[in-house]
Design a protein around this motif. Structure first.
Motif, PDB file in Angstrom:
ATOM      1  N   LYS A 172      24.915  54.489  36.019  1.00 38.78           N
ATOM      2  CA  LYS A 172      25.497  55.526  34.883  1.00 38.78           C
ATOM      3  C   LYS A 172      27.191  55.680  35.197  1.00 38.78           C
ATOM      4  O   LYS A 172      27.400  56.208  34.602  1.00 38.78           O
ATOM      5  CB  LYS A 172      24.572  56.682  35.078  1.00 38.78           C
ATOM      6  N   LEU A 173      27.860  55.946  36.429  1.00 40.61           N
ATOM      7  CA  LEU A 173      28.685  56.442  36.933  1.00 40.61           C
ATOM      8  C   LEU A 173      29.613  54.883  36.182  1.00 40.61           C
ATOM      9  O   LEU A 173      31.092  55.285  36.297  1.00 40.61           O
ATOM     10  CB  LEU A 173      29.103  56.978  38.471  1.00 40.61           C
ATOM     11  N   LYS A 174      29.447  53.929  36.475  1.00 43.67           N
ATOM     12  CA  LYS A 174      30.303  52.893  36.620  1.00 43.67           C
ATOM     13  C   LYS A 174      30.110  52.424  35.029  1.00 43.67           C
ATOM     14  O   LYS A 174      31.669  52.076  34.085  1.00 43.67           O
ATOM     15  CB  LYS A 174      29.214  51.581  36.957  1.00 43.67           C
ATOM     16  N   ARG A 175      29.173  53.075  33.767  1.00 49.40           N
ATOM     17  CA  ARG A 175      29.327  52.894  32.994  1.00 49.40           C
ATOM     18  C   ARG A 175      29.909  53.981  32.204  1.00 49.40           C
ATOM     19  O   ARG A 175      30.584  53.648  31.007  1.00 49.40           O
ATOM     20  CB  ARG A 175      27.590  53.231  32.319  1.00 49.40           C
ATOM     21  N   MET A 176      30.149  54.889  32.551  1.00 46.18           N
ATOM     22  CA  MET A 176      31.251  56.380  32.306  1.00 46.18           C
ATOM     23  C   MET A 176      33.032  55.444  32.357  1.00 46.18           C
ATOM     24  O   MET A 176      33.434  55.957  31.618  1.00 46.18           O
ATOM     25  CB  MET A 176      30.886  57.398  33.530  1.00 46.18           C
ATOM     26  N   ASN A 177      32.919  54.751  33.457  1.00 41.23           N
ATOM     27  CA  ASN A 177      34.120  54.452  33.857  1.00 41.23           C
ATOM     28  C   ASN A 177      35.516  55.623  33.942  1.00 41.23           C
ATOM     29  O   ASN A 177      36.282  55.081  33.245  1.00 41.23           O
ATOM     30  CB  ASN A 177      34.512  53.709  32.268  1.00 41.23           C
ATOM     31  N   SER A 178      34.793  56.772  34.079  1.00 38.69           N
ATOM     32  CA  SER A 178      36.249  57.546  34.350  1.00 38.69           C
ATOM     33  C   SER A 178      36.863  57.135  35.610  1.00 38.69           C
ATOM     34  O   SER A 178      38.173  58.130  34.888  1.00 38.69           O
ATOM     35  CB  SER A 178      35.707  58.982  34.734  1.00 38.69           C
ATOM     36  N   GLY A 179      36.854  56.703  36.441  1.00 41.82           N
ATOM     37  CA  GLY A 179      37.921  56.584  37.059  1.00 41.82           C
ATOM     38  C   GLY A 179      37.858  57.246  38.440  1.00 41.82           C
ATOM     39  O   GLY A 179      38.378  58.170  39.032  1.00 41.82           O
ATOM     40  N   ILE A 180      36.953  58.379  38.183  1.00 39.37           N
ATOM     41  CA  ILE A 180      37.227  59.968  39.386  1.00 39.37           C
ATOM     42  C   ILE A 180      35.928  59.940  39.856  1.00 39.37           C
ATOM     43  O   ILE A 180      34.906  58.818  40.159  1.00 39.37           O
ATOM     44  CB  ILE A 180      36.239  61.040  38.075  1.00 39.37           C
ATOM     45  N   HIS A 181      36.033  59.867  41.611  1.00 41.31           N
ATOM     46  CA  HIS A 181      34.942  60.086  42.339  1.00 41.31           C
ATOM     47  C   HIS A 181      34.087  61.500  42.664  1.00 41.31           C
ATOM     48  O   HIS A 181      34.292  62.473  41.567  1.00 41.31           O
ATOM     49  CB  HIS A 181      35.652  60.284  43.647  1.00 41.31           C
ATOM     50  N   PHE A 182      32.814  61.024  42.201  1.00 48.76           N
ATOM     51  CA  PHE A 182      32.235  62.654  42.034  1.00 48.76           C
ATOM     52  C   PHE A 182      31.310  63.129  43.713  1.00 48.76           C
ATOM     53  O   PHE A 182      30.865  62.476  44.209  1.00 48.76           O
ATOM     54  CB  PHE A 182      30.770  62.287  41.102  1.00 48.76           C
ATOM     55  N   TYR A 183      31.763  63.934  43.873  1.00 45.68           N
ATOM     56  CA  TYR A 183      30.872  64.538  45.485  1.00 45.68           C
ATOM     57  C   TYR A 183      29.311  64.957  44.738  1.00 45.68           C
ATOM     58  O   TYR A 183      28.762  64.749  43.283  1.00 45.68           O
ATOM     59  CB  TYR A 183      30.961  65.979  45.326  1.00 45.68           C
ATOM     60  N   ILE A 184      28.601  64.877  46.246  1.00 41.75           N
ATOM     61  CA  ILE A 184      27.340  65.017  46.040  1.00 41.75           C
ATOM     62  C   ILE A 184      26.660  65.529  46.878  1.00 41.75           C
ATOM     63  O   ILE A 184      27.640  65.766  47.784  1.00 41.75           O
ATOM     64  CB  ILE A 184      26.615  62.806  46.378  1.00 41.75           C
ATOM     65  N   GLY A 185      25.611  65.714  47.523  1.00 43.11           N
ATOM     66  CA  GLY A 185      24.980  66.466  48.235  1.00 43.11           C
ATOM     67  C   GLY A 185      24.754  66.140  49.319  1.00 43.11           C
ATOM     68  O   GLY A 185      24.205  66.199  51.282  1.00 43.11           O
ATOM     69  N   GLY A 186      25.504  64.957  50.061  1.00 37.82           N
ATOM     70  CA  GLY A 186      25.707  64.264  51.422  1.00 37.82           C
ATOM     71  C   GLY A 186      26.394  65.221  52.238  1.00 37.82           C
ATOM     72  O   GLY A 186      27.465  65.354  52.086  1.00 37.82           O
ATOM     73  N   ARG A 187      25.818  65.786  53.764  1.00 38.78           N
ATOM     74  CA  ARG A 187      27.121  66.186  54.895  1.00 38.78           C
ATOM     75  C   ARG A 187      26.295  65.414  56.101  1.00 38.78           C
ATOM     76  O   ARG A 187      25.416  65.220  56.763  1.00 38.78           O
ATOM     77  CB  ARG A 187      26.350  68.042  54.375  1.00 38.78           C
ATOM     78  N   ASN A 188      27.560  65.329  57.315  1.00 41.71           N
ATOM     79  CA  ASN A 188      27.042  65.010  57.671  1.00 41.71           C
ATOM     80  C   ASN A 188      27.791  66.166  59.387  1.00 41.71           C
ATOM     81  O   ASN A 188      28.762  66.786  59.254  1.00 41.71           O
ATOM     82  CB  ASN A 188      28.449  63.788  58.588  1.00 41.71           C
ATOM     83  N   ILE A 189      26.487  66.106  59.806  1.00 43.55           N
ATOM     84  CA  ILE A 189      26.261  67.125  60.393  1.00 43.55           C
ATOM     85  C   ILE A 189      26.595  67.602  61.889  1.00 43.55           C
ATOM     86  O   ILE A 189      26.597  67.909  62.836  1.00 43.55           O
ATOM     87  CB  ILE A 189      24.800  68.479  60.161  1.00 43.55           C
ATOM     88  N   ASN A 190      27.061  65.753  62.825  1.00 43.30           N
ATOM     89  CA  ASN A 190      26.846  65.739  64.011  1.00 43.30           C
ATOM     90  C   ASN A 190      29.095  64.575  63.810  1.00 43.30           C
ATOM     91  O   ASN A 190      27.896  63.831  64.025  1.00 43.30           O
ATOM     92  CB  ASN A 190      26.045  65.244  64.401  1.00 43.30           C
ATOM     93  N   ARG A 191      29.810  64.894  63.664  1.00 38.20           N
ATOM     94  CA  ARG A 191      31.028  64.442  63.960  1.00 38.20           C
ATOM     95  C   ARG A 191      30.676  62.827  64.896  1.00 38.20           C
ATOM     96  O   ARG A 191      31.406  62.506  65.335  1.00 38.20           O
ATOM     97  CB  ARG A 191      31.636  64.719  63.382  1.00 38.20           C
ATOM     98  N   ARG A 192      30.628  63.675  66.321  1.00 41.96           N
ATOM     99  CA  ARG A 192      30.216  63.115  67.377  1.00 41.96           C
ATOM    100  C   ARG A 192      29.565  61.789  67.364  1.00 41.96           C
ATOM    101  O   ARG A 192      29.793  61.110  68.727  1.00 41.96           O
ATOM    102  CB  ARG A 192      30.298  64.517  68.917  1.00 41.96           C
ATOM    103  N   LYS A 193      28.514  61.954  66.868  1.00 37.68           N
ATOM    104  CA  LYS A 193      27.609  60.602  66.853  1.00 37.68           C
ATOM    105  C   LYS A 193      27.895  59.737  66.343  1.00 37.68           C
ATOM    106  O   LYS A 193      28.356  59.820  64.879  1.00 37.68           O
ATOM    107  CB  LYS A 193      26.310  61.323  66.714  1.00 37.68           C
ATOM    108  N   PRO A 194      28.416  58.617  66.543  1.00 37.17           N
ATOM    109  CA  PRO A 194      28.423  57.220  66.006  1.00 37.17           C
ATOM    110  C   PRO A 194      28.012  57.368  64.574  1.00 37.17           C
ATOM    111  O   PRO A 194      26.729  56.892  64.378  1.00 37.17           O
ATOM    112  CB  PRO A 194      28.896  56.059  66.961  1.00 37.17           C
ATOM    113  N   GLY A 195      28.438  56.958  63.616  1.00 38.00           N
ATOM    114  CA  GLY A 195      28.498  56.986  62.211  1.00 38.00           C
ATOM    115  C   GLY A 195      28.265  58.373  61.569  1.00 38.00           C
ATOM    116  O   GLY A 195      27.730  58.278  60.867  1.00 38.00           O
ATOM    117  N   GLY A 196      28.223  59.359  62.026  1.00 40.62           N
ATOM    118  CA  GLY A 196      27.918  60.915  61.707  1.00 40.62           C
ATOM    119  C   GLY A 196      25.598  60.787  61.960  1.00 40.62           C
ATOM    120  O   GLY A 196      25.489  60.116  62.444  1.00 40.62           O
ATOM    121  N   ASP A 197      25.409  62.270  61.850  1.00 40.17           N
ATOM    122  CA  ASP A 197      23.905  62.562  61.533  1.00 40.17           C
ATOM    123  C   ASP A 197      23.581  62.708  60.593  1.00 40.17           C
ATOM    124  O   ASP A 197      24.571  64.130  59.492  1.00 40.17           O
ATOM    125  CB  ASP A 197      23.822  63.211  62.300  1.00 40.17           C
TER     126      ASP A 197
END
Length: 166
Positions: free
Chosen positions: A80-105
């Motif tokens: 859907k975002l590709k079809r919108m072709n806005s060139g804008i990044h879109f925030y979503i609800g993923g969060r890293n809760i442990n930046r000390r873990k390789p690749g995060g959690d």
């Protein structure tokens, strides 16, 4: 025969009432500016804000930054975002809760609850945040055809649109 006919009419009326009630609940849940897309209720906003501001704006609307709990959901939104072709990044609800873990959690955040991600659809070299360069938020990155990228949550540099979900 008469009792059976009345019974069938009552049963049909009851079924119709239940169906209408269920569809009304779905419609009540997804009122403008939200729209149903692939069985979920989303609001895609092109304002350019930080991840923390996007989180707050969704919250003020009684929603949360969109969670894509299955790869299928994420890929449908990506298209859907590709079809919108806005060139804008879109925030979503993923969060890293442990930046000390390789690749995060990485977790999906919904109304104060966390759900572990069951898949990762990050772009090349992602996620690449660290203690020195925290990147604990996530957006669909337009520069790589809307793959997931980790980004700083409020560093003043990464502004994008956002997708709220109810």
């Amino acid at each position: 025969m008469f009792k059976m006919t009345i019974g069938l009419y009552f049963l049909c009326w009851l079924c119709a009432t239940i169906v209408l009630a269920c569809s009304d609940k779905k419609a009540d849940k997804c009122k403008p500016p939200f729209h149903i897309y692939e069985k979920n209720c989303y609001y895609i906003k092109r304002d350019k804000v930080s991840a923390d501001e996007a989180f707050a704006r969704c919250s003020r609307m009684g929603a949360y930054l969109a969670n894509f709990e299955t790869l299928e959901e994420a890929m449908l939104m990506k298209q859907k975002l590709k079809r919108m072709n806005s060139g804008i990044h879109f925030y979503i609800g993923g969060r890293n809760i442990n930046r000390r873990k390789p690749g995060g959690d990485w977790r999906w955040i919904r109304n104060g609850k966390m759900m572990k991600m069951t898949y990762h659809a990050f772009g090349a070299g992602q996620p690449d945040g660290s203690d020195r360069s925290p990147q604990d938020c996530m957006f669909f990155y337009a520069g790589e055809r809307y793959t997931f990228h980790d980004v700083g949550c409020d560093n003043g540099m990464n502004h994008g649109g956002y997708i709220c979900e109810k």
